[in-house]
Scaffold this motif. Structure first.
Motif, PDB file in Angstrom:
ATOM      1  N   ALA A 138       0.346  13.678  -9.983  1.00 16.50           N
ATOM      2  CA  ALA A 138       0.794  15.074  -9.839  1.00 16.50           C
ATOM      3  C   ALA A 138       1.555  15.491 -11.091  1.00 16.50           C
ATOM      4  CB  ALA A 138       1.679  15.216  -8.600  1.00 16.50           C
ATOM      5  N   CYS A 139       2.347  14.565 -11.611  1.00 16.02           N
ATOM      6  CA  CYS A 139       3.151  14.848 -12.801  1.00 16.02           C
ATOM      7  C   CYS A 139       2.255  15.057 -14.026  1.00 16.02           C
ATOM      8  CB  CYS A 139       4.101  13.668 -12.986  1.00 16.02           C
ATOM      9  SG  CYS A 139       5.071  13.747 -14.445  1.00 16.02           S
ATOM     10  N   ALA A 140       1.246  14.184 -14.172  1.00 18.77           N
ATOM     11  CA  ALA A 140       0.322  14.309 -15.311  1.00 18.77           C
ATOM     12  C   ALA A 140      -0.412  15.647 -15.239  1.00 18.77           C
ATOM     13  CB  ALA A 140      -0.671  13.149 -15.304  1.00 18.77           C
ATOM     14  N   LYS A 141      -0.799  16.030 -14.020  1.00 18.53           N
ATOM     15  CA  LYS A 141      -1.528  17.294 -13.834  1.00 18.53           C
ATOM     16  C   LYS A 141      -0.624  18.471 -14.202  1.00 18.53           C
ATOM     17  CE  LYS A 141      -4.242  19.819 -10.472  1.00 18.53           C
ATOM     18  NZ  LYS A 141      -4.438  20.057  -9.050  1.00 18.53           N
ATOM     19  N   GLU A 142       0.591  18.444 -13.686  1.00 21.07           N
ATOM     20  CA  GLU A 142       1.504  19.557 -13.941  1.00 21.07           C
ATOM     21  C   GLU A 142       1.774  19.732 -15.433  1.00 21.07           C
ATOM     22  OE1 GLU A 142       5.206  20.315 -11.345  1.00 21.07           O
ATOM     23  OE2 GLU A 142       5.977  19.931 -13.356  1.00 21.07           O
ATOM     24  N   ARG A 143       1.883  18.608 -16.130  1.00 22.99           N
ATOM     25  CA  ARG A 143       2.190  18.672 -17.567  1.00 22.99           C
ATOM     26  C   ARG A 143       0.931  18.785 -18.437  1.00 22.99           C
ATOM     27  NH1 ARG A 143       7.918  18.271 -18.855  1.00 22.99           N
ATOM     28  NH2 ARG A 143       8.713  18.486 -16.737  1.00 22.99           N
ATOM     29  N   GLY A 144      -0.226  18.695 -17.816  1.00 26.99           N
ATOM     30  CA  GLY A 144      -1.471  18.769 -18.587  1.00 26.99           C
ATOM     31  C   GLY A 144      -1.644  17.602 -19.546  1.00 26.99           C
ATOM     32  N   ILE A 145      -1.237  16.420 -19.109  1.00 18.94           N
ATOM     33  CA  ILE A 145      -1.291  15.229 -19.972  1.00 18.94           C
ATOM     34  C   ILE A 145      -2.417  14.321 -19.468  1.00 18.94           C
ATOM     35  CG2 ILE A 145      -0.014  13.109 -20.608  1.00 18.94           C
ATOM     36  CD1 ILE A 145       1.244  15.472 -21.920  1.00 18.94           C
ATOM     37  N   ASN A 146      -3.228  13.785 -20.389  1.00 19.07           N
ATOM     38  CA  ASN A 146      -4.334  12.935 -19.917  1.00 19.07           C
ATOM     39  C   ASN A 146      -4.189  11.446 -20.293  1.00 19.07           C
ATOM     40  OD1 ASN A 146      -4.933  13.064 -22.533  1.00 19.07           O
ATOM     41  ND2 ASN A 146      -6.954  14.006 -22.310  1.00 19.07           N
ATOM     42  N   THR A 147      -2.947  11.037 -20.592  1.00 15.96           N
ATOM     43  CA  THR A 147      -2.686   9.607 -20.791  1.00 15.96           C
ATOM     44  C   THR A 147      -1.502   9.204 -19.928  1.00 15.96           C
ATOM     45  OG1 THR A 147      -3.450   9.728 -23.070  1.00 15.96           O
ATOM     46  CG2 THR A 147      -2.149   7.802 -22.484  1.00 15.96           C
ATOM     47  N   VAL A 148      -1.703   8.143 -19.150  1.00 17.01           N
ATOM     48  CA  VAL A 148      -0.637   7.603 -18.307  1.00 17.01           C
ATOM     49  C   VAL A 148      -0.417   6.154 -18.711  1.00 17.01           C
ATOM     50  CG1 VAL A 148      -0.055   6.885 -15.944  1.00 17.01           C
ATOM     51  CG2 VAL A 148      -0.989   9.165 -16.340  1.00 17.01           C
ATOM     52  N   VAL A 149       0.861   5.789 -18.791  1.00 13.34           N
ATOM     53  CA  VAL A 149       1.233   4.459 -19.223  1.00 13.34           C
ATOM     54  C   VAL A 149       2.084   3.794 -18.142  1.00 13.34           C
ATOM     55  CG1 VAL A 149       2.900   3.435 -20.814  1.00 13.34           C
ATOM     56  CG2 VAL A 149       1.075   4.849 -21.718  1.00 13.34           C
ATOM     57  N   LEU A 150       1.740   2.568 -17.791  1.00 17.30           N
ATOM     58  CA  LEU A 150       2.511   1.821 -16.791  1.00 17.30           C
ATOM     59  C   LEU A 150       3.413   0.828 -17.519  1.00 17.30           C
ATOM     60  CD1 LEU A 150       0.254   0.404 -13.910  1.00 17.30           C
ATOM     61  CD2 LEU A 150       2.391   1.647 -13.676  1.00 17.30           C
TER      62      LEU A 150
ATOM     63  N   GLN B 127       0.825  -1.201   0.000  1.00 16.03           N
ATOM     64  CA  GLN B 127       0.000   0.000   0.000  1.00 16.03           C
ATOM     65  C   GLN B 127       0.868   1.264   0.000  1.00 16.03           C
ATOM     66  OE1 GLN B 127      -3.092  -0.153  -0.574  1.00 16.03           O
ATOM     67  NE2 GLN B 127      -3.592   2.011  -0.341  1.00 16.03           N
ATOM     68  N   SER B 128       1.920   1.216   0.832  1.00 21.06           N
ATOM     69  CA  SER B 128       2.808   2.371   0.931  1.00 21.06           C
ATOM     70  C   SER B 128       3.497   2.635  -0.415  1.00 21.06           C
ATOM     71  CB  SER B 128       3.823   2.099   2.042  1.00 21.06           C
ATOM     72  OG  SER B 128       4.719   3.131   2.136  1.00 21.06           O
ATOM     73  N   VAL B 129       3.957   1.581  -1.068  1.00 23.11           N
ATOM     74  CA  VAL B 129       4.630   1.738  -2.375  1.00 23.11           C
ATOM     75  C   VAL B 129       3.660   2.289  -3.418  1.00 23.11           C
ATOM     76  CG1 VAL B 129       5.789   0.537  -4.284  1.00 23.11           C
ATOM     77  CG2 VAL B 129       6.254  -0.157  -1.925  1.00 23.11           C
ATOM     78  N   ILE B 130       2.486   1.672  -3.500  1.00 28.89           N
ATOM     79  CA  ILE B 130       1.588   2.055  -4.604  1.00 28.89           C
ATOM     80  C   ILE B 130       0.965   3.439  -4.396  1.00 28.89           C
ATOM     81  CG2 ILE B 130       1.163  -0.355  -5.271  1.00 28.89           C
ATOM     82  CD1 ILE B 130      -1.582  -0.231  -4.051  1.00 28.89           C
ATOM     83  N   GLU B 131       0.834   3.848  -3.129  1.00 31.03           N
ATOM     84  CA  GLU B 131       0.308   5.202  -2.890  1.00 31.03           C
ATOM     85  C   GLU B 131       1.307   6.248  -3.373  1.00 31.03           C
ATOM     86  OE1 GLU B 131      -1.084   5.860   1.111  1.00 31.03           O
ATOM     87  OE2 GLU B 131      -2.669   4.345   0.903  1.00 31.03           O
TER      88      GLU B 131
ATOM     89  N   GLY C 141      -2.519  -4.407  -7.159  1.00 27.16           N
ATOM     90  CA  GLY C 141      -2.857  -3.271  -6.290  1.00 27.16           C
ATOM     91  C   GLY C 141      -2.561  -1.954  -6.990  1.00 27.16           C
ATOM     92  N   LEU C 142      -1.419  -1.881  -7.658  1.00 27.79           N
ATOM     93  CA  LEU C 142      -1.032  -0.654  -8.367  1.00 27.79           C
ATOM     94  C   LEU C 142      -1.992  -0.385  -9.524  1.00 27.79           C
ATOM     95  CD1 LEU C 142       0.936   1.699  -8.893  1.00 27.79           C
ATOM     96  CD2 LEU C 142       2.357   0.121 -10.220  1.00 27.79           C
ATOM     97  N   ARG C 143      -2.319  -1.417 -10.273  1.00 28.09           N
ATOM     98  CA  ARG C 143      -3.241  -1.250 -11.402  1.00 28.09           C
ATOM     99  C   ARG C 143      -4.591  -0.720 -10.914  1.00 28.09           C
ATOM    100  NH1 ARG C 143      -2.605  -5.847 -15.872  1.00 28.09           N
ATOM    101  NH2 ARG C 143      -0.397  -5.623 -16.226  1.00 28.09           N
ATOM    102  N   GLU C 144      -5.014  -1.262  -9.781  1.00 23.04           N
ATOM    103  CA  GLU C 144      -6.326  -0.895  -9.261  1.00 23.04           C
ATOM    104  C   GLU C 144      -6.328   0.547  -8.745  1.00 23.04           C
ATOM    105  OE1 GLU C 144      -8.060  -4.138  -6.929  1.00 23.04           O
ATOM    106  OE2 GLU C 144      -8.974  -2.561  -5.706  1.00 23.04           O
ATOM    107  N   LEU C 145      -5.365   0.863  -7.854  1.00 23.33           N
ATOM    108  CA  LEU C 145      -5.342   2.198  -7.261  1.00 23.33           C
ATOM    109  C   LEU C 145      -5.115   3.271  -8.319  1.00 23.33           C
ATOM    110  CD1 LEU C 145      -5.415   3.874  -4.620  1.00 23.33           C
ATOM    111  CD2 LEU C 145      -2.926   3.646  -4.517  1.00 23.33           C
ATOM    112  N   LEU C 146      -4.105   3.086  -9.154  1.00 21.61           N
ATOM    113  CA  LEU C 146      -3.817   4.082 -10.190  1.00 21.61           C
ATOM    114  C   LEU C 146      -5.004   4.168 -11.161  1.00 21.61           C
ATOM    115  CD1 LEU C 146      -1.685   6.096 -11.178  1.00 21.61           C
ATOM    116  CD2 LEU C 146      -0.592   4.268 -12.463  1.00 21.61           C
ATOM    117  N   GLY C 147      -5.601   3.009 -11.437  1.00 20.64           N
ATOM    118  CA  GLY C 147      -6.769   2.970 -12.334  1.00 20.64           C
ATOM    119  C   GLY C 147      -7.914   3.795 -11.786  1.00 20.64           C
TER     120      GLY C 147
END
Ligand code: KG4
Ligand code: ZN
Length: 334
Positions: free
Chosen positions: A252-264, A240-244, A273-279
């Protein structure tokens, strides 16, 4: 044809036009390294030598092609274990030389990002990529094919390395990421509060060694007190600590850059857990999240072939001087 041998997987893929995978054979050495609790570089090189020719033959057969059909060869030349890289590199150079076909050296980390192009045919840059693997944790702004700006990176352990080290301390097998992922599903992720290293305000860098130490200290103190350790709770709370942290920084990075696509990308992108939380968090913000299927998350040659294809059509070529570069940086060329 693409060849990957940077760590403990000997992989050969045959692709058509970079995104269409005819075959992607992966000979894993996990069993050989398991008894040591991690990858032994010397063992890895020897196993690659034993495997490489067979894997090449298998790939050709499975794709239903011969060397006459191969028009171009791509190979990982870094980063990775030097002795392991050299095996794939030597094989690729030999084939390119013998057949008189072009050669492209490929950066392994770029390969992880490109695994997404294979899976998602309509995906195009620009996007923010979070690359989380056994050796790397990078937050990258990918402006165009082959153009990267590294926005954050780990200052100590890679995220996958933290998973593997914590798993080892918990007495779980190697590689530890999938084991922790499995246990985290049944554990309570709020059972123990482990630190979340967000670093200085506005920083996009990561640090996982403090968290790893906190888990080790917790385990030691529980043992000293004679308390029973609930492995699943420790795994869930650590994860949980890692994925948060990964999720917060990426958004925060996507917001700052105004980008609406994130790729893992990378082995840890397989973490449910990461897929779910980030999703979930991306969905709330109208950001589209892409990640590769499990087979393409961990090391494989198809992703290397995809980079090789785009480099090739850009006019890039490597020659017979191409050497293994264990510390190759993302975006660095030859
Ligand atoms: O990308 P990869 O195959 O190799 C490198 O280039 O490093 O990543 C391997 C890493 C290992 O640390 C492994 O524990 C981690 O990916 N991993 C996972 C999961 N599957 C693999 N970590 C967390 N959850 C998973 N499901
Ligand atoms: Zn990798």
């Amino acid at each position: 044809m693409a060849i990957e041998s940077s760590c403990d997987e000997t992989s050969v893929s045959i692709l058509r036009n970079g995104r269409n995978v005819l075959t992607n054979i992966i000979a894993s050495q996990i069993l050989q390294h398991q008894k040591f609790g991690g990858v032994v570089p010397e063992v890895a090189s020897r196993k690659h030598i034993e495997n490489i020719n067979q894997v090449i033959e298998d790939a050709l057969r499975e794709a239903g092609v011969t060397f006459d059909d191969i028009t171009h060869i791509a190979v990982t030349y870094g980063p990775g274990l030097v002795g392991a890289l050299l095996v794939g590199l030597s094989a690729a150079k030999a084939i390119a030389f013998a057949r008189g076909i072009p050669l492209n050296g490929v950066n392994h980390i770029e390969g992880h990002i490109y695994a997404n192009f294979i899976e998602h045919k309509d995906l195009e840059p620009p996007f923010i990529a979070l690359i989380v693997s056994g050796g790397h944790t990078h937050l990258v702004y990918m402006k165009d094919y082959g153009e990267y700006e590294v926005i954050g990176r780990t200052r100590d352990d890679a995220s996958g390395e933290a998973f593997d080290k914590v798993a080892r301390a918990l007495g779980l097998g190697y590689p530890g990421g999938p084991e922790i992922d499995r246990l985290a599903k049944i554990g309570n992720n709020k059972a123990i509060t482990f630190p979340k290293a967000l670093l200085e305000e506005g920083s996009y860098d990561f640090s996982f060694s403090g968290l790893k130490s906190a888990v080790l200290n917790y385990l030691n103190s529980q043992k000293m007190k004679g308390n029973e350790i609930h492995t699943a709770d420790v795994a869930a709370s650590f994860q949980q600590s890692v994925i948060e942290v990964l999720t917060e920084k990426t958004l925060a990075c996507a917001k700052e850059r105004g980008i609406n696509t994130v790729v893992l990308a990378g082995g840890v992108a397989a973490n449910s857990g990461l897929r779910e939380l980030l999703g979930e968090e991306c969905k709330k913000r109208g950001i589209q999240l892409k990640y590769p299927s499990l087979k393409l998350c961990t090391d494989n040659a198809a992703m290397i072939g995809c980079v090789g294809y785009y480099d090739y059509i850009k006019g890039l070529r490597s020659d017979m001087h191409l050497n293994a570069m264990p510390n190759l940086k993302i975006g660095q060329r030859y």
